[in-house]
Design a protein around this motif. Structure first.
Motif, PDB file in Angstrom:
ATOM      1  N   GLU A   4       0.816  -1.217   0.025  1.00  0.00           N
ATOM      2  CA  GLU A   4      -0.107  -0.061  -0.037  1.00  0.00           C
ATOM      3  C   GLU A   4       0.667   1.453   0.113  1.00  0.00           C
ATOM      4  O   GLU A   4       0.532   2.237  -0.713  1.00  0.00           O
ATOM      5  N   ALA A   5       2.097   1.013   0.775  1.00  0.00           N
ATOM      6  CA  ALA A   5       2.891   2.289   0.865  1.00  0.00           C
ATOM      7  C   ALA A   5       3.510   2.830  -0.486  1.00  0.00           C
ATOM      8  O   ALA A   5       3.765   3.820  -1.003  1.00  0.00           O
ATOM      9  N   GLU A   6       3.784   1.691  -1.336  1.00  0.00           N
ATOM     10  CA  GLU A   6       4.397   1.591  -2.796  1.00  0.00           C
ATOM     11  C   GLU A   6       3.278   2.099  -3.655  1.00  0.00           C
ATOM     12  O   GLU A   6       3.492   3.030  -4.439  1.00  0.00           O
ATOM     13  N   LEU A   7       1.969   1.839  -3.512  1.00  0.00           N
ATOM     14  CA  LEU A   7       0.940   2.280  -4.286  1.00  0.00           C
ATOM     15  C   LEU A   7       0.867   4.077  -4.011  1.00  0.00           C
ATOM     16  O   LEU A   7       0.523   4.721  -4.984  1.00  0.00           O
ATOM     17  N   ALA A   8       0.838   4.024  -2.802  1.00  0.00           N
ATOM     18  CA  ALA A   8       0.676   5.691  -2.480  1.00  0.00           C
ATOM     19  C   ALA A   8       1.809   6.406  -2.999  1.00  0.00           C
ATOM     20  O   ALA A   8       1.619   7.456  -3.492  1.00  0.00           O
ATOM     21  N   TYR A   9       3.001   5.826  -3.025  1.00  0.00           N
ATOM     22  CA  TYR A   9       4.068   6.596  -3.571  1.00  0.00           C
ATOM     23  C   TYR A   9       4.234   6.631  -4.920  1.00  0.00           C
ATOM     24  O   TYR A   9       4.363   7.941  -5.280  1.00  0.00           O
ATOM     25  N   THR A  10       3.722   5.686  -5.377  1.00  0.00           N
ATOM     26  CA  THR A  10       3.784   5.647  -6.900  1.00  0.00           C
ATOM     27  C   THR A  10       2.657   6.715  -7.457  1.00  0.00           C
ATOM     28  O   THR A  10       2.647   7.316  -8.429  1.00  0.00           O
ATOM     29  N   ALA A  11       1.362   6.901  -6.667  1.00  0.00           N
ATOM     30  CA  ALA A  11       0.398   7.700  -6.987  1.00  0.00           C
ATOM     31  C   ALA A  11       1.038   9.114  -6.971  1.00  0.00           C
ATOM     32  O   ALA A  11       0.793   9.938  -7.716  1.00  0.00           O
ATOM     33  N   GLY A  12       1.785   9.316  -6.020  1.00  0.00           N
ATOM     34  CA  GLY A  12       2.529  10.917  -5.679  1.00  0.00           C
ATOM     35  C   GLY A  12       3.339  10.883  -6.873  1.00  0.00           C
ATOM     36  O   GLY A  12       3.544  12.101  -7.782  1.00  0.00           O
ATOM     37  N   ILE A  13       4.031   9.854  -7.562  1.00  0.00           N
ATOM     38  CA  ILE A  13       4.864  10.242  -8.634  1.00  0.00           C
ATOM     39  C   ILE A  13       3.930  10.476 -10.010  1.00  0.00           C
ATOM     40  O   ILE A  13       4.099  11.452 -10.603  1.00  0.00           O
ATOM     41  N   ILE A  14       2.695   9.931 -10.092  1.00  0.00           N
ATOM     42  CA  ILE A  14       1.963  10.083 -11.173  1.00  0.00           C
ATOM     43  C   ILE A  14       1.403  11.517 -10.932  1.00  0.00           C
ATOM     44  O   ILE A  14       1.226  12.341 -12.063  1.00  0.00           O
ATOM     45  N   ASP A  15       0.927  11.860  -9.876  1.00  0.00           N
ATOM     46  CA  ASP A  15       0.484  13.203  -9.622  1.00  0.00           C
ATOM     47  C   ASP A  15       1.441  14.118 -10.041  1.00  0.00           C
ATOM     48  O   ASP A  15       1.262  15.189 -10.713  1.00  0.00           O
ATOM     49  N   GLY A  16       2.915  13.947  -9.801  1.00  0.00           N
ATOM     50  CA  GLY A  16       3.754  15.016  -9.867  1.00  0.00           C
ATOM     51  C   GLY A  16       4.304  14.993 -11.607  1.00  0.00           C
ATOM     52  O   GLY A  16       4.539  16.060 -11.934  1.00  0.00           O
ATOM     53  N   GLU A  17       4.725  13.819 -11.592  1.00  0.00           N
ATOM     54  CA  GLU A  17       5.437  13.811 -12.988  1.00  0.00           C
ATOM     55  C   GLU A  17       4.850  12.734 -13.998  1.00  0.00           C
ATOM     56  O   GLU A  17       5.329  12.715 -15.087  1.00  0.00           O
ATOM     57  N   GLY A  18       3.578  12.387 -13.763  1.00  0.00           N
ATOM     58  CA  GLY A  18       2.906  11.417 -14.890  1.00  0.00           C
ATOM     59  C   GLY A  18       2.173  12.017 -15.735  1.00  0.00           C
ATOM     60  O   GLY A  18       1.835  13.227 -15.701  1.00  0.00           O
ATOM     61  N   CYS A  19       1.789  11.256 -16.679  1.00  0.00           N
ATOM     62  CA  CYS A  19       0.753  11.784 -17.859  1.00  0.00           C
ATOM     63  C   CYS A  19      -0.197  10.521 -18.108  1.00  0.00           C
ATOM     64  O   CYS A  19       0.250   9.382 -18.142  1.00  0.00           O
ATOM     65  N   ILE A  20      -1.447  11.038 -17.976  1.00  0.00           N
ATOM     66  CA  ILE A  20      -2.582  10.147 -18.287  1.00  0.00           C
ATOM     67  C   ILE A  20      -3.208  10.524 -19.565  1.00  0.00           C
ATOM     68  O   ILE A  20      -3.754  11.644 -19.268  1.00  0.00           O
ATOM     69  N   GLY A  21      -3.073   9.800 -20.639  1.00  0.00           N
ATOM     70  CA  GLY A  21      -3.509  10.470 -21.812  1.00  0.00           C
ATOM     71  C   GLY A  21      -4.279   9.419 -22.768  1.00  0.00           C
ATOM     72  O   GLY A  21      -4.306   8.305 -22.618  1.00  0.00           O
ATOM     73  N   ILE A  22      -5.242   9.955 -23.593  1.00  0.00           N
ATOM     74  CA  ILE A  22      -5.750   9.222 -24.521  1.00  0.00           C
ATOM     75  C   ILE A  22      -5.446   9.749 -25.850  1.00  0.00           C
ATOM     76  O   ILE A  22      -5.912  10.914 -26.158  1.00  0.00           O
ATOM     77  N   HIS A  23      -4.848   8.910 -26.825  1.00  0.00           N
ATOM     78  CA  HIS A  23      -4.635   9.190 -27.978  1.00  0.00           C
ATOM     79  C   HIS A  23      -5.056   8.696 -29.068  1.00  0.00           C
ATOM     80  O   HIS A  23      -5.689   7.578 -29.093  1.00  0.00           O
ATOM     81  N   LYS A  24      -5.287   9.358 -30.020  1.00  0.00           N
ATOM     82  CA  LYS A  24      -5.927   9.078 -31.251  1.00  0.00           C
ATOM     83  C   LYS A  24      -5.128   8.959 -32.729  1.00  0.00           C
ATOM     84  O   LYS A  24      -4.369  10.070 -32.756  1.00  0.00           O
TER      85      LYS A  24
END
Length: 151
Positions: A4-24
């Motif tokens: 759970e700690a790694e999931l929370a850490y990873t969420a922080g990475i995505i919030d700060g440095e990540g990209c969630i995109g939909i490409h066409k």
């Protein structure tokens, strides 16, 4: 097994440095494959990208062109997840996301328009409604990912 700690850490990475995109892509002959969900993190820290790949899969791309532009720049690495792996990953970290929670929820809604077990089915079985929902999700993703001050 990811803690759970790694999931929370990873969420922080995505919030700060990540990209969630939909490409066409416009050049596909199959309407169902014109859209793709992508989750990525770009970093000059190769160890971070390796850590993400070890825990969640995906691939790592190496970008050398930044050094060509300026020799003082560090190498860049991008960890990437596509489609089903991306939505599975988002499902794991969704409870811990703060800044990109809406992007993740939109991405899950988008990926849910792809019916399971469609391998081998004809592309014309993708309905107009499915395509319309995918395009709407892509437009929402573009708006949520837009840089600058929101109005």
């Amino acid at each position: 097994m990811v803690t759970e700690a790694e999931l929370a850490y990873t969420a922080g990475i995505i919030d700060g440095e990540g990209c969630i995109g939909i490409h066409k892509t416009e050049k596909s002959a199959r309407p169902s494959q014109r859209y793709a969900l992508i989750v990525s993190v770009t970093s000059t820290n190769e160890e971070l990208c390796n850590w993400l790949q070890l825990r969640f899969g995906g691939c790592i791309n190496f970008w050398e062109e930044s050094k060509r532009r300026n020799p003082k720049h560090k190498d860049r690495y991008t960890w990437v997840l596509h489609r089903r792996k991306a939505v599975q990953f988002l499902g794991l970290i969704l409870p811990f996301l703060l800044l990109k929670k809406l992007q993740a929820e939109n991405a899950v809604a988008f990926q849910n328009t792809f019916r399971k077990g469609r391998i081998g089915r004809q592309h014309d079985e993708t309905t107009e409604k499915e395509l319309a929902v995918r395009e709407a999700c892509r437009i929402v993703a573009c708006g949520l990912n837009q840089k600058g001050v929101s109005s």
